[in-house]
Design an enzyme around this catalytic site. Sequence first.
Site, mmCIF file in Angstrom:
data_model
loop_
_atom_site.group_PDB
_atom_site.id
_atom_site.type_symbol
_atom_site.label_atom_id
_atom_site.label_comp_id
_atom_site.label_asym_id
_atom_site.label_seq_id
_atom_site.Cartn_x
_atom_site.Cartn_y
_atom_site.Cartn_z
ATOM 1 N N HIS A 160 2.774 7.813 -34.070
ATOM 2 C CA HIS A 160 3.064 9.150 -33.569
ATOM 3 C C HIS A 160 4.191 9.811 -34.365
ATOM 4 O O HIS A 160 4.189 11.026 -34.548
ATOM 5 C CB HIS A 160 3.401 9.101 -32.078
ATOM 6 C CG HIS A 160 2.202 8.816 -31.226
ATOM 7 N ND1 HIS A 160 2.300 8.307 -29.951
ATOM 8 C CD2 HIS A 160 0.879 8.959 -31.461
ATOM 9 C CE1 HIS A 160 1.085 8.161 -29.451
ATOM 10 N NE2 HIS A 160 0.210 8.546 -30.350
ATOM 11 N N HIS A 163 -5.564 8.134 -35.565
ATOM 12 C CA HIS A 163 -5.895 6.937 -34.798
ATOM 13 C C HIS A 163 -6.883 7.276 -33.683
ATOM 14 O O HIS A 163 -7.115 8.436 -33.366
ATOM 15 C CB HIS A 163 -4.629 6.280 -34.222
ATOM 16 C CG HIS A 163 -3.794 7.177 -33.372
ATOM 17 N ND1 HIS A 163 -2.869 8.062 -33.900
ATOM 18 C CD2 HIS A 163 -3.728 7.341 -32.036
ATOM 19 C CE1 HIS A 163 -2.268 8.716 -32.919
ATOM 20 N NE2 HIS A 163 -2.780 8.295 -31.767
ATOM 21 N N CYS A 197 -5.736 10.293 -20.714
ATOM 22 C CA CYS A 197 -5.787 10.329 -22.184
ATOM 23 C C CYS A 197 -5.043 9.087 -22.659
ATOM 24 O O CYS A 197 -3.952 8.810 -22.178
ATOM 25 C CB CYS A 197 -5.065 11.511 -22.781
ATOM 26 S SG CYS A 197 -4.996 13.012 -21.869
ATOM 27 N N GLU A 215 -3.803 3.817 -14.618
ATOM 28 C CA GLU A 215 -3.019 5.016 -14.304
ATOM 29 C C GLU A 215 -3.302 5.568 -12.911
ATOM 30 O O GLU A 215 -2.378 5.937 -12.190
ATOM 31 C CB GLU A 215 -3.293 6.115 -15.337
ATOM 32 C CG GLU A 215 -2.800 5.786 -16.721
ATOM 33 C CD GLU A 215 -3.027 6.913 -17.716
ATOM 34 O OE1 GLU A 215 -3.200 8.080 -17.293
ATOM 35 O OE2 GLU A 215 -3.021 6.632 -18.932
ATOM 36 N N TYR A 255 -8.152 16.107 -33.976
ATOM 37 C CA TYR A 255 -7.141 17.150 -33.827
ATOM 38 C C TYR A 255 -5.774 16.576 -34.174
ATOM 39 O O TYR A 255 -5.574 15.366 -34.215
ATOM 40 C CB TYR A 255 -7.131 17.727 -32.404
ATOM 41 C CG TYR A 255 -6.509 16.813 -31.373
ATOM 42 C CD1 TYR A 255 -5.160 16.923 -31.058
ATOM 43 C CD2 TYR A 255 -7.260 15.825 -30.745
ATOM 44 C CE1 TYR A 255 -4.578 16.080 -30.124
ATOM 45 C CE2 TYR A 255 -6.689 14.985 -29.805
ATOM 46 C CZ TYR A 255 -5.349 15.110 -29.503
ATOM 47 O OH TYR A 255 -4.772 14.269 -28.594
ATOM 48 N N GLU A 300 0.447 13.839 -32.224
ATOM 49 C CA GLU A 300 -0.809 13.214 -31.826
ATOM 50 C C GLU A 300 -1.829 13.643 -32.872
ATOM 51 O O GLU A 300 -2.151 14.826 -32.977
ATOM 52 C CB GLU A 300 -1.254 13.681 -30.432
ATOM 53 C CG GLU A 300 -0.417 13.155 -29.305
ATOM 54 C CD GLU A 300 -0.674 11.693 -28.976
ATOM 55 O OE1 GLU A 300 -1.420 11.009 -29.713
ATOM 56 O OE2 GLU A 300 -0.112 11.221 -27.982
ATOM 57 N N GLU A 311 -5.469 12.499 -33.678
ATOM 58 C CA GLU A 311 -6.412 11.598 -33.049
ATOM 59 C C GLU A 311 -7.864 11.949 -33.325
ATOM 60 O O GLU A 311 -8.234 13.125 -33.397
ATOM 61 C CB GLU A 311 -6.176 11.592 -31.535
ATOM 62 C CG GLU A 311 -4.779 11.116 -31.184
ATOM 63 C CD GLU A 311 -4.509 11.025 -29.708
ATOM 64 O OE1 GLU A 311 -3.684 10.169 -29.331
ATOM 65 O OE2 GLU A 311 -5.094 11.799 -28.929
ATOM 66 N N TRP A 332 -1.835 18.555 -26.318
ATOM 67 C CA TRP A 332 -3.181 18.062 -26.618
ATOM 68 C C TRP A 332 -4.193 18.529 -25.580
ATOM 69 O O TRP A 332 -5.350 18.767 -25.895
ATOM 70 C CB TRP A 332 -3.205 16.550 -26.792
ATOM 71 C CG TRP A 332 -2.881 15.772 -25.555
ATOM 72 C CD1 TRP A 332 -3.731 15.391 -24.568
ATOM 73 C CD2 TRP A 332 -1.597 15.294 -25.178
ATOM 74 N NE1 TRP A 332 -3.060 14.706 -23.588
ATOM 75 C CE2 TRP A 332 -1.740 14.633 -23.944
ATOM 76 C CE3 TRP A 332 -0.320 15.353 -25.765
ATOM 77 C CZ2 TRP A 332 -0.673 14.037 -23.281
ATOM 78 C CZ3 TRP A 332 0.730 14.756 -25.093
ATOM 79 C CH2 TRP A 332 0.555 14.109 -23.875
#
Length: 169
Positions: A24, A30, A65, A85, A100, A110, A112, A157
């Site tokens: 990051h 990734h 996410c 979560e 993005y 980010e 990703e 994001w």
Amino acid sequence: MEEHVVLVSEKDEVLGTMEKMKAHQNGILHRAFSVFLFNDRGEMLLQKRAEGKYHSPNQWTNAVCSHPRLNETYLDGAQRRMREELGIEATLSEKFNFIYKADVGQNLWEHELDHVFTGSYNGKFHLNNEEVSEVRFISMEELDSEMQAHPELFTEWFKIILEEYKHHL
């Protein structure tokens, strides 16, 4: 335990792994996944990130996410993070994927290859307070209004992924 992300090419070819924070900090591409959950009224589930998160704390985002682990499918990772979560199980289907890059502040990025899943859920939640402070369902119209009036309340994001979601679906 130090978390790692799976580094990939734009064609989703695995290039190795890297500690999550380092990826990051350097904005390295990734694997990631995003989950959009809806109730029977067609409202979208939002989660508010916990205050202790290292970036984007106390901001609203989509249901889940995160990042799949090495040798874990995108779907398996999404199912795992829903349990970790939100404390829930839901059937998911993959809708699309895209790449993005978003500046999330504090010199963190980010970047990703994001696989986007949807599902429905109407039950109770068992929130992991280290990850999520609260959840709520919202209509798409109300969400659009809130995002226009107060964009700072939402993760960077999520703004990008939501626009892709609307474009694809």
